[in-house]
Write a protein that holds these residues in place. Structure first.
Motif, mmCIF file in Angstrom:
data_model
loop_
_atom_site.group_PDB
_atom_site.id
_atom_site.type_symbol
_atom_site.label_atom_id
_atom_site.label_comp_id
_atom_site.label_asym_id
_atom_site.label_seq_id
_atom_site.Cartn_x
_atom_site.Cartn_y
_atom_site.Cartn_z
ATOM 1 N N GLU A 1 0.819 -1.005 -0.011
ATOM 2 C CA GLU A 1 -0.087 0.333 -0.251
ATOM 3 C C GLU A 1 0.624 0.900 0.016
ATOM 4 O OE1 GLU A 1 -2.604 -0.098 2.914
ATOM 5 O OE2 GLU A 1 -3.543 -2.348 2.534
ATOM 6 N N GLY A 2 0.349 2.416 -0.919
ATOM 7 C CA GLY A 2 1.169 2.928 -0.999
ATOM 8 C C GLY A 2 0.916 4.460 -0.517
ATOM 9 N N PHE A 3 1.235 5.890 -1.114
ATOM 10 C CA PHE A 3 0.309 6.951 -0.686
ATOM 11 C C PHE A 3 1.811 8.063 -1.624
ATOM 12 C CE2 PHE A 3 3.007 6.568 3.046
ATOM 13 C CZ PHE A 3 3.648 8.028 3.051
ATOM 14 N N ILE A 4 0.852 8.892 -2.025
ATOM 15 C CA ILE A 4 1.597 10.023 -2.221
ATOM 16 C C ILE A 4 0.670 11.864 -1.697
ATOM 17 C CG2 ILE A 4 2.358 11.445 -4.670
ATOM 18 C CD1 ILE A 4 2.586 9.308 -6.408
ATOM 19 N N ALA A 5 1.787 12.395 -1.005
ATOM 20 C CA ALA A 5 1.345 13.584 -0.372
ATOM 21 C C ALA A 5 1.061 14.820 -2.137
ATOM 22 C CB ALA A 5 2.656 13.747 0.274
ATOM 23 N N PRO A 6 0.373 15.370 -1.991
ATOM 24 C CA PRO A 6 -0.270 16.594 -2.698
ATOM 25 C C PRO A 6 1.232 16.979 -2.825
ATOM 26 C CG PRO A 6 -1.983 16.180 -1.356
ATOM 27 C CD PRO A 6 -1.602 15.424 -0.750
ATOM 28 N N SER A 7 1.734 17.564 -4.161
ATOM 29 C CA SER A 7 2.754 18.499 -4.523
ATOM 30 C C SER A 7 2.265 20.396 -3.260
ATOM 31 C CB SER A 7 2.738 18.793 -5.551
ATOM 32 O OG SER A 7 1.361 19.851 -6.392
ATOM 33 N N PHE A 8 2.462 20.755 -3.318
ATOM 34 C CA PHE A 8 2.795 22.540 -2.945
ATOM 35 C C PHE A 8 2.082 23.287 -3.656
ATOM 36 C CE2 PHE A 8 6.554 21.870 0.807
ATOM 37 C CZ PHE A 8 6.429 21.828 1.170
ATOM 38 N N SER A 9 2.259 22.948 -4.748
ATOM 39 C CA SER A 9 1.701 23.516 -5.893
ATOM 40 C C SER A 9 0.037 23.522 -6.083
ATOM 41 C CB SER A 9 2.322 23.942 -7.874
ATOM 42 O OG SER A 9 3.804 24.085 -8.044
ATOM 43 N N ALA A 10 -0.405 21.828 -6.033
ATOM 44 C CA ALA A 10 -1.840 21.473 -5.904
ATOM 45 C C ALA A 10 -2.024 21.854 -4.476
ATOM 46 C CB ALA A 10 -1.567 19.950 -6.014
ATOM 47 N N LEU A 11 -1.270 22.398 -3.587
ATOM 48 C CA LEU A 11 -2.109 22.653 -2.107
ATOM 49 C C LEU A 11 -2.257 24.447 -2.179
ATOM 50 C CD1 LEU A 11 -0.694 20.618 0.655
ATOM 51 C CD2 LEU A 11 -3.198 20.411 -0.399
ATOM 52 N N TYR A 12 -1.502 24.828 -2.645
ATOM 53 C CA TYR A 12 -1.274 26.441 -2.350
ATOM 54 C C TYR A 12 -0.722 27.471 -3.340
ATOM 55 C CZ TYR A 12 0.173 23.487 2.098
ATOM 56 O OH TYR A 12 -0.288 22.906 3.355
ATOM 57 N N ALA A 13 -1.361 26.881 -4.453
ATOM 58 C CA ALA A 13 -0.478 28.013 -5.755
ATOM 59 C C ALA A 13 -2.256 28.524 -5.836
ATOM 60 C CB ALA A 13 -1.059 26.649 -6.771
ATOM 61 N N THR A 14 -1.791 30.533 -6.218
ATOM 62 C CA THR A 14 -2.500 31.766 -5.951
ATOM 63 C C THR A 14 -3.021 31.351 -7.470
ATOM 64 O OG1 THR A 14 -0.552 32.859 -5.709
ATOM 65 C CG2 THR A 14 -1.661 32.936 -3.552
ATOM 66 N N PRO A 15 -3.872 32.079 -7.157
ATOM 67 C CA PRO A 15 -5.242 32.076 -8.532
ATOM 68 C C PRO A 15 -4.079 32.430 -10.194
ATOM 69 C CG PRO A 15 -6.369 32.617 -7.147
ATOM 70 C CD PRO A 15 -4.618 32.103 -6.415
ATOM 71 N N GLY A 16 -3.441 31.552 -10.911
ATOM 72 C CA GLY A 16 -2.869 32.269 -12.438
ATOM 73 C C GLY A 16 -3.069 31.787 -12.989
ATOM 74 N N GLN A 17 -2.757 32.238 -14.345
ATOM 75 C CA GLN A 17 -3.477 32.075 -15.735
ATOM 76 C C GLN A 17 -2.864 31.016 -16.263
ATOM 77 O OE1 GLN A 17 -2.347 34.884 -18.795
ATOM 78 N NE2 GLN A 17 -4.712 35.489 -19.021
ATOM 79 N N ASN A 18 -3.349 29.919 -16.906
ATOM 80 C CA ASN A 18 -2.446 28.853 -17.777
ATOM 81 C C ASN A 18 -3.617 28.560 -19.837
ATOM 82 O OD1 ASN A 18 -0.369 27.707 -18.611
ATOM 83 N ND2 ASN A 18 -0.464 25.817 -17.087
ATOM 84 N N PHE A 19 -2.371 28.108 -20.268
ATOM 85 C CA PHE A 19 -3.179 28.180 -21.511
ATOM 86 C C PHE A 19 -3.275 26.457 -21.735
ATOM 87 C CE2 PHE A 19 -2.636 32.105 -22.194
ATOM 88 C CZ PHE A 19 -4.237 32.603 -23.051
ATOM 89 N N ILE A 20 -3.669 25.587 -20.797
ATOM 90 C CA ILE A 20 -3.792 24.026 -20.987
ATOM 91 C C ILE A 20 -4.862 23.260 -21.583
ATOM 92 C CG2 ILE A 20 -2.215 24.349 -18.475
ATOM 93 C CD1 ILE A 20 -4.788 23.116 -17.169
ATOM 94 N N GLU A 21 -4.900 22.040 -22.305
ATOM 95 C CA GLU A 21 -5.857 21.656 -22.486
ATOM 96 C C GLU A 21 -7.179 20.755 -21.556
ATOM 97 O OE1 GLU A 21 -4.181 18.831 -25.237
ATOM 98 O OE2 GLU A 21 -4.048 19.936 -26.908
ATOM 99 N N VAL A 22 -7.914 21.283 -21.878
ATOM 100 C CA VAL A 22 -9.177 20.152 -20.063
ATOM 101 C C VAL A 22 -10.087 19.774 -21.261
ATOM 102 C CG1 VAL A 22 -9.018 22.434 -19.089
ATOM 103 C CG2 VAL A 22 -10.165 23.038 -20.745
#
Length: 372
Positions: free
Chosen positions: A308-329
């Motif tokens: 059994e394993g685990f991965i803690a959320p990254s700092f960016s996934a937790l705390y990143a402040t709102p920012g703009q990006n042109f990604i595919e969704v």
């Protein structure tokens, strides 16, 4: 072709203070990488809701003299005379380990105490951008020094539509700095426990305490979305403390001179690990068990495990402040991954918990003696 350079250096050493019962050790390395990525010149898109081209623009009046002066046009232009957009990454890493280790008396038990320090800096330098405010100002001028979006400039050539001084006045660059650091202290002790007919049972236990830090800093121009078409970015910093404890064991059931038909060798191993994060909580106790079985001699080895394993959320996934990006969704209507024309706003979710997984593995290795 993507240019890339790498430089590194490494050192290590150890010294016995009291024979094998107390030794000190140290190791360190330094790495520096640089790489470049190049894209086409910045697309100066002017459209409704972005950077509109008013029909009062001087050059619009020359091309469409009878059009209304209070309208808006859609126009696209790439200033090749500014050159391509170039992103340069500068990566620098310092890593050091120091500690003590030794053997307990004349037994098979050993211990070690290790301190680790790691520091990584990443500079992301973007060139070939356009000053958004100045570009918008030039679009609105009603005089001949307004921006003329109707011309053509050959790649590598000079413009005859907009003065080169005007084009160069639009040139801008942006810088983002990321600093990651890790400090940890790890203690471990292990050795043989007792003998079985098939071999020696061994175990080890240990604990770790660690502190992780991240500091993400875009410059003022990127934070205020002053450079087009670079993504708007915002700064944030984060820190977490992690405490962990673990234990492992190894049990040989068959082996050495203790065998029975179909069991030339059979052993089991297992481990337990518990971690607690200061920001996302604990992971619970995570187990791992495995076996290694050789039915006849050493030709065939069968292995299996469950973990059994685990991965803690990254700092960016937790705390990143709102920012703009042109990604595919994913577009829920078409079922296709698409890039929204008005960008996507990304930000962290501080309520995320560690991701968990279960892994099963069974396999074999057949290596007959006669083919060696």
């Amino acid at each position: 072709y993507r240019p890339h350079e790498k430089y590194s250096t490494y050192l290590s050493g150890d010294h016995q203070l009291f024979d094998k019962h107390l030794e000190m050790f140290v190791s360190a390395y330094y790495v520096r990488n640089t790489s470049l990525n190049q894209l086409a010149p910045s697309p100066l898109s002017a459209s409704l809701g972005q950077r509109p081209l008013p029909t009062s623009n001087y050059w619009v009046r020359q091309v469409f003299p009878g059009s209304p002066t209070n309208g808006v046009m859609t126009v696209g232009y790439r200033p090749v005379e500014l050159g391509p957009r170039v992103t340069r990454w500068e990566f620098e890493n310092f890593h050091g380990v120091a500690g003590l280790k030794g053997q307990i008396g004349e037994s098979s038990w050993n211990w070690d105490l290790t301190f680790l320090w790691d520091r990584t800096t990443i500079d992301n330098i973007q060139t070939g951008g356009v000053r958004a405010t100045e570009y918008s100002r030039l679009l609105t001028l009603g005089t001949s020094d307004a921006w003329n979006p109707f011309g053509y400039t050959p790649i590598g050539g000079t413009t005859v539509v907009n003065p080169i001084s005007t084009v160069q006045g639009l040139s801008a660059s942006g810088l983002t700095k990321d600093l990651y650091s890790v400090m940890s202290l790890d203690f471990n002790v292990g050795g043989d426990v007792f003998d079985l007919p098939g071999g020696t049972v061994s175990t080890s236990i240990g604990g770790v305490t660690r502190r992780d830090k991240l500091d993400h800093r875009p410059d003022f121009a990127l934070e205020q979305e002053l450079i087009f078409p670079f993504n708007q970015d915002t700064p944030f910093a984060a820190q977490r403390d992690i405490d962990a404890a673990y234990g492992e064991f190894f049990v040989p059931v068959f082996g050495n001179d203790f065998t029975i038909p179909a069991f030339s060798s059979l052993s089991f191993s297992g481990a337990l690990r518990y971690e607690e994060f200061s920001d996302v909580g604990d992971t619970g106790v995570k187990p791992r068990v495995s076996f290694r079985w050789q039915p006849v001699g050493k030709d065939l080895t069968i292995r299996g495990s469950y973990a059994e394993g685990f991965i803690a959320p990254s700092f960016s996934a937790l705390y990143a402040t709102p920012g703009q990006n042109f990604i595919e969704v994913l577009n829920p209507i078409t079922g296709l991954r698409e890039q929204p024309p008005d960008a996507v706003i990304q930000f962290g979710n501080p309520n995320l918990k560690p991701s968990e997984a279960e892994n099963w593995l069974v396999g074999f290795v057949y290596s007959p003696e006669y083919v060696k």
